[in-house]
Scaffold this active site. Structure first.
Site, PDB file in Angstrom:
ATOM      1  N   LYS A 154       0.809  -1.220   0.000  1.00  0.00           N
ATOM      2  CA  LYS A 154       0.000   0.000   0.000  1.00  0.00           C
ATOM      3  C   LYS A 154       0.843   1.271   0.000  1.00  0.00           C
ATOM      4  O   LYS A 154       0.315   2.360  -0.257  1.00  0.00           O
ATOM      5  CB  LYS A 154      -0.939   0.001   1.204  1.00  0.00           C
ATOM      6  CG  LYS A 154      -1.925  -1.157   1.224  1.00  0.00           C
ATOM      7  CD  LYS A 154      -2.830  -1.187   0.011  1.00  0.00           C
ATOM      8  CE  LYS A 154      -3.904  -2.254   0.150  1.00  0.00           C
ATOM      9  NZ  LYS A 154      -4.825  -2.290  -1.004  1.00  0.00           N
ATOM     10  N   SER A 157      -2.731 -12.152   4.814  1.00  0.00           N
ATOM     11  CA  SER A 157      -3.127 -12.160   3.399  1.00  0.00           C
ATOM     12  C   SER A 157      -2.004 -12.684   2.514  1.00  0.00           C
ATOM     13  O   SER A 157      -2.263 -13.262   1.452  1.00  0.00           O
ATOM     14  CB  SER A 157      -3.565 -10.766   2.949  1.00  0.00           C
ATOM     15  OG  SER A 157      -2.504  -9.830   3.039  1.00  0.00           O
TER      16      SER A 157
END
Length: 389
Positions: free
Chosen positions: A111, A335
């Site tokens: 991100k 994840s």
């Protein structure tokens, strides 16, 4: 967003034509280093883990071309290495499973790329101004951390909304960078965080600006212009599958927009929680894989590019994340475990024989120490007593 607040402009998304190569700015240092470490084509041949070992040293020319100093932390974003998985892939049909370590970004997640892109692009358009605009964003954690880093470096006030179920490490990191944090009920998921962010930006009026990571085209754009080209260069075009979890959808969409025109046979494999199989046409539900499975199909997820969706359970994702640390020495988040579990499913198939599989490792494991991922270890070390010396 309703009311007087503003949100990111939504220009028409770029097509699938090949974009120009990324500029050779200061951030190219790590790509030079990565290339030197991985070696030439031998690093991605079937020669096994030892491939490329003869090329471990940077040449004098490469070292002299690397900048000694960058202007600010945002120039350290991108150009992360790809690492061959070895023990976990024993007996697999695929030639190689290569992990793209986005966990090595300045704030330890993929991100960081969109945190920089969404702020810098908006600033260049004149939509926001340092010292005047208050940025607002709903986040499951890692985007908020990236935004907080860039906002601190650029001089913006930042308000983040996040479901209360996300890890305590995320809350601390937000505050360390000076961001204001507003928690929303866990049961309402990301939808609740989005609604709260819309309320806040409306109350701020013209001073407020919501970046909208789920719909902002600057999200897939940065992956189209950086992540995709990096993967292509690092594998020398030998990538056959790219596997990644879907949070906003930006990583797979943007990377696929660059890679698929170059290699139409490339398969994009999306990963989602089995407990919330929205991409597969199912209903949203609670799960423990922080960062993916938002409970809706994000606007930045171009499903026409996705060839397959693999569902992974929260328990299997955590088990694989632990295995990554124990067997590959790669410390990653939940994840990441889900993405690797899916990549290994693909690698075991007969049709994967001779193929190269890339998998996105979106975040570093230290961000999950307080979660179920490491609860057993946390309890174990908390109970330890000092030994007599």
């Amino acid at each position: 967003a309703g009311g007087g607040g503003r949100a990111a402009r939504q220009p028409a998304p770029a097509g699938l034509s090949r974009p120009p190569p990324p500029s050779r700015g200061p951030a190219m240092f790590r790509l030079v280093l990565t290339t030197a470490l991985l070696g030439s084509a031998a690093a991605f041949s079937a020669a096994g883990p030892s491939a490329g070992r003869a090329s471990l040293r940077m040449s004098t020319a490469e070292a002299s071309s690397a900048p000694a100093v960058v202007d600010d932390v945002t120039q350290c974003i991108g150009n992360t290495p790809m690492v061959r998985l070895n023990k976990l892939t024993e007996g697999m049909k695929a030639t190689a499973v290569l992990a793209k370590l986005e966990s090595m970004e300045p704030c330890s997640s993929v991100k960081d790329r969109i945190g920089k892109s969404m702020i810098m692009e908006a600033e260049q358009r004149g939509d926001i101004t340092p010292g005047k605009t208050t940025l607002v964003e709903p986040t499951s954690g890692n985007t908020g951390i990236a935004l907080a880093m860039v906002a601190a470096a650029r001089g913006y006030d930042l308000v983040l909304t996040m479901p209360e179920s996300m890890s305590i490490e995320r809350r601390v990191l937000f505050r360390a960078f000076g961001a204001r944090l507003v928690l929303t009920p866990a049961a309402k998921g990301m939808g609740g965080a989005i609604a709260k962010a819309e309320q806040i930006v409306s109350e701020l009026g013209e001073k407020g600006y919501m970046l909208q990571q789920f719909n902002n085209p600057d999200n897939p754009k940065v992956h189209r212009e950086t992540t995709g080209p990096e993967i292509w260069a690092q594998t020398e075009g030998k990538i056959d599958y790219l596997v990644g979890g879907v949070g906003t959808g930006g990583t797979l969409t943007g990377s696929g927009q660059h890679l698929k025109p170059l290699k139409p046979s490339l398969k994009l494999v999306a990963v989602e929680p089995v407990e919330s199989p929205v991409l597969s046409g199912g209903k949203p539900g609670p799960h423990k894989i922080q960062g993916i499975g938002a409970g809706f199909v994000p606007g930045n997820c171009d499903q026409s590019l996705i060839d397959e969706v693999i569902q992974v359970s929260s328990d299997d994702a955590m088990a694989m994340a632990r295995e990554m640390a124990l067997k590959e020495g790669i410390f990653c988040g939940i994840s990441s475990g889900a993405a690797v579990a899916a990549a290994l499913q693909v690698a075991a198939r007969p049709e994967a024989e001779g193929k190269t599989i890339g998998v996105i490792i979106p975040s570093f494991g230290e961000r999950y120490l307080s979660t179920m991922l490491f609860k057993g270890l946390f309890d174990e070390v908390s109970a330890m007593k000092a030994e007599e010396v």
